[in-house]
Design an enzyme around this catalytic site. Structure first.
Site, PDB file in Angstrom:
ATOM      1  N   ASP A 140     -70.779  -0.844   2.019  1.00 34.71           N
ATOM      2  CA  ASP A 140     -69.884  -1.951   1.658  1.00 34.71           C
ATOM      3  C   ASP A 140     -70.624  -3.014   0.850  1.00 34.71           C
ATOM      4  O   ASP A 140     -71.837  -3.181   0.998  1.00 34.71           O
ATOM      5  CB  ASP A 140     -69.284  -2.567   2.935  1.00 34.71           C
ATOM      6  CG  ASP A 140     -68.055  -3.416   2.638  1.00 34.71           C
ATOM      7  OD1 ASP A 140     -67.476  -3.279   1.545  1.00 34.71           O
ATOM      8  OD2 ASP A 140     -67.682  -4.220   3.517  1.00 34.71           O
ATOM      9  N   HIS A 150     -69.579  -0.603  -8.228  1.00 41.87           N
ATOM     10  CA  HIS A 150     -69.388   0.772  -7.754  1.00 41.87           C
ATOM     11  C   HIS A 150     -70.351   1.717  -8.471  1.00 41.87           C
ATOM     12  O   HIS A 150     -70.894   2.649  -7.874  1.00 41.87           O
ATOM     13  CB  HIS A 150     -67.933   1.214  -7.967  1.00 41.87           C
ATOM     14  CG  HIS A 150     -66.940   0.421  -7.161  1.00 41.87           C
ATOM     15  ND1 HIS A 150     -67.134   0.145  -5.829  1.00 41.87           N
ATOM     16  CD2 HIS A 150     -65.754  -0.156  -7.498  1.00 41.87           C
ATOM     17  CE1 HIS A 150     -66.092  -0.569  -5.385  1.00 41.87           C
ATOM     18  NE2 HIS A 150     -65.257  -0.767  -6.377  1.00 41.87           N
ATOM     19  N   LEU A 207     -80.779  19.114   4.204  1.00 43.49           N
ATOM     20  CA  LEU A 207     -80.069  17.899   4.638  1.00 43.49           C
ATOM     21  C   LEU A 207     -78.596  18.140   4.360  1.00 43.49           C
ATOM     22  O   LEU A 207     -78.253  18.711   3.325  1.00 43.49           O
ATOM     23  CB  LEU A 207     -80.568  16.703   3.803  1.00 43.49           C
ATOM     24  CG  LEU A 207     -79.793  15.386   3.902  1.00 43.49           C
ATOM     25  CD1 LEU A 207     -79.974  14.741   5.272  1.00 43.49           C
ATOM     26  CD2 LEU A 207     -80.262  14.400   2.825  1.00 43.49           C
TER      27      LEU A 207
HETATM   28  C1  IPE Z   1     -64.823   0.272   4.206  1.00 42.14           C
HETATM   29  O1  IPE Z   1     -64.991  -0.785   3.317  1.00 42.14           O
HETATM   30  C2  IPE Z   1     -64.574   1.527   3.468  1.00 42.14           C
HETATM   31  C3  IPE Z   1     -65.655   2.009   2.595  1.00 42.14           C
HETATM   32  C4  IPE Z   1     -66.849   1.533   2.474  1.00 42.14           C
HETATM   33  C5  IPE Z   1     -65.305   3.162   1.836  1.00 42.14           C
HETATM   34  P1  IPE Z   1     -63.811  -1.794   2.978  1.00 42.14           P
HETATM   35  O2  IPE Z   1     -64.404  -2.831   2.087  1.00 42.14           O
HETATM   36  O3  IPE Z   1     -62.636  -1.057   2.462  1.00 42.14           O
HETATM   37  O4  IPE Z   1     -63.464  -2.399   4.427  1.00 42.14           O
HETATM   38  P2  IPE Z   1     -62.634  -3.681   4.838  1.00 42.14           P
HETATM   39  O5  IPE Z   1     -61.317  -3.610   4.144  1.00 42.14           O
HETATM   40  O6  IPE Z   1     -63.417  -4.893   4.397  1.00 42.14           O
HETATM   41  O7  IPE Z   1     -62.543  -3.608   6.319  1.00 42.14           O
HETATM   42  C1  IPE Z   2     -67.430  -0.630  -0.876  1.00 43.75           C
HETATM   43  O1  IPE Z   2     -67.551  -1.806  -1.601  1.00 43.75           O
HETATM   44  C2  IPE Z   2     -66.929   0.520  -1.736  1.00 43.75           C
HETATM   45  C3  IPE Z   2     -65.551   0.944  -1.451  1.00 43.75           C
HETATM   46  C4  IPE Z   2     -64.794   0.529  -0.480  1.00 43.75           C
HETATM   47  C5  IPE Z   2     -65.002   1.931  -2.360  1.00 43.75           C
HETATM   48  P1  IPE Z   2     -66.342  -2.805  -1.762  1.00 43.75           P
HETATM   49  O2  IPE Z   2     -65.587  -2.427  -3.007  1.00 43.75           O
HETATM   50  O3  IPE Z   2     -65.519  -2.866  -0.536  1.00 43.75           O
HETATM   51  O4  IPE Z   2     -67.090  -4.168  -1.993  1.00 43.75           O
HETATM   52  P2  IPE Z   2     -66.676  -5.605  -1.446  1.00 43.75           P
HETATM   53  O5  IPE Z   2     -66.518  -5.486   0.036  1.00 43.75           O
HETATM   54  O6  IPE Z   2     -65.405  -5.958  -2.130  1.00 43.75           O
HETATM   55  O7  IPE Z   2     -67.822  -6.484  -1.844  1.00 43.75           O
HETATM   56 MG    MG Z   3     -65.573  -4.050   1.130  1.00 44.19          MG
END
Ligand code: IPE
Ligand code: IPE
Ligand code: MG
Length: 254
Positions: A25, A42, A136
């Site tokens: 995240d 990303h 792995l």
């Molecule tokens: C969780 O991250 C899902 C992934 C990393 C794929 P999110 O950014 O979507 O989670 P929330 O919405 O903050 O809980």
């Molecule tokens: C995690 O990073 C990746 C996915 C959920 C695809 P985020 O896109 O949720 O990044 P933040 O949480 O907005 O910083």
């Molecule tokens: Mg996020």
């Protein structure tokens, strides 16, 4: 091979976690901080995946599971969702050959039926190509949700049960049908990006995992950060319901 369940018997606690599960995240915030579009985060996130997979292999981790797209991430703006899908395709195109050469087995779990046919084909081919690799196992959770996983397992279990058999279902029976039945339960769970929640990740399998949260955004999560998480895991006393005294006694006896 089937693995023992942490609730039915006390599992071993390897010094190096055998299975690490990660919520990657913070990509969006990483980019926003740099005045870049979320998508740049990303892209950087994919580089971090490559690096962490390599580091896990070097540290002797056997399974690494990465949450890439949740069943709730469809709620994001359409543009971001389609960019993420395209990134998934290019990452598969670029990385699968290299993973195969490094003896890595790739698995993708989640409700894949919602992805377009091309992506589904690429996933099936990548899994087939790497199926016999033993260094792995990398699992990408895509359109994955912990509740979806338990539900699909229950449905499969019920479908398999012959009519007239009214013996109660067991935990083991259900666990066999979970999407990741091929892996032991995670020893270590990591969430980057500062939030302290599970976000519908591996609800069943995290029952006794050690949890580690870091404020570091996923694109900045490197080998040193992974080693910090492993070091934290190594400080934990994994009791699985027992007392500390029992563990000390057991250690002395062995
Ligand atoms: C969780 O991250 C899902 C992934 C990393 C794929 P999110 O950014 O979507 O989670 P929330 O919405 O903050 O809980
Ligand atoms: C995690 O990073 C990746 C996915 C959920 C695809 P985020 O896109 O949720 O990044 P933040 O949480 O907005 O910083
Ligand atoms: Mg996020």
């Amino acid at each position: 091979m089937t693995y023992s369940s942490s609730t039915l018997s006390v599992p071993s606690s390897p010094a190096v976690p055998r299975h690490i599960a990660i919520i990657m995240d913070g990509n969006g915030r990483w980019a926003t901080r740099r005045f870049l579009p979320r998508f740049a985060g990303h892209g950087k996130g994919v580089e971090a995946v490559r690096n962490i997979v390599e580091t896990c292999a070097n540290r002797g981790v056997e399974f690494v599971t990465l949450f890439a797209f949740s069943s709730e991430n469809w709620r994001r703006p359409e543009e971001e969702v389609s960019l993420l899908m395209r990134l998934f395709v290019t990452a598969l195109e670029r990385e699968v050959g290299k993973m195969h050469n490094n003896g890595i087995r790739l698995k993708v779990v989640g409700d894949l039926s919602r992805f377009d046919a091309k992506l589904q084909d690429m996933i099936a081919n990548a899994e087939r190509k790497t199926a016999n690799n033993t260094n792995l196992t990398v699992t990408i959770c895509a359109n994955y949700g912990g509740r979806w996983d338990v539900m699909q397992a229950v449905q499969k279990m019920l479908a398999q049960e012959s009519a007239g058999n009214d013996a109660p279902f067991t935990e083991d029976q259900l666990a066999q049908h979970l999407a990741m039945a091929y892996a032991p339960e995670p020893d270590l769970f990591i969430r980057t990006g500062g939030e302290q929640r599970i976000s519908n990740f591996l609800l069943w399998q995290l029952a006794y995992s050690e949890l580690y949260f870091t404020d570091t955004y996923w694109p900045d999560f490197d080998a040193a950060e992974l080693d910090k998480a492993i070091a934290s895991y190594q400080q934990r006393e994994r009791r699985f319901g027992r007392t500390s005294e029992q563990l000390v006694k057991q250690k002395k006896a062995s």
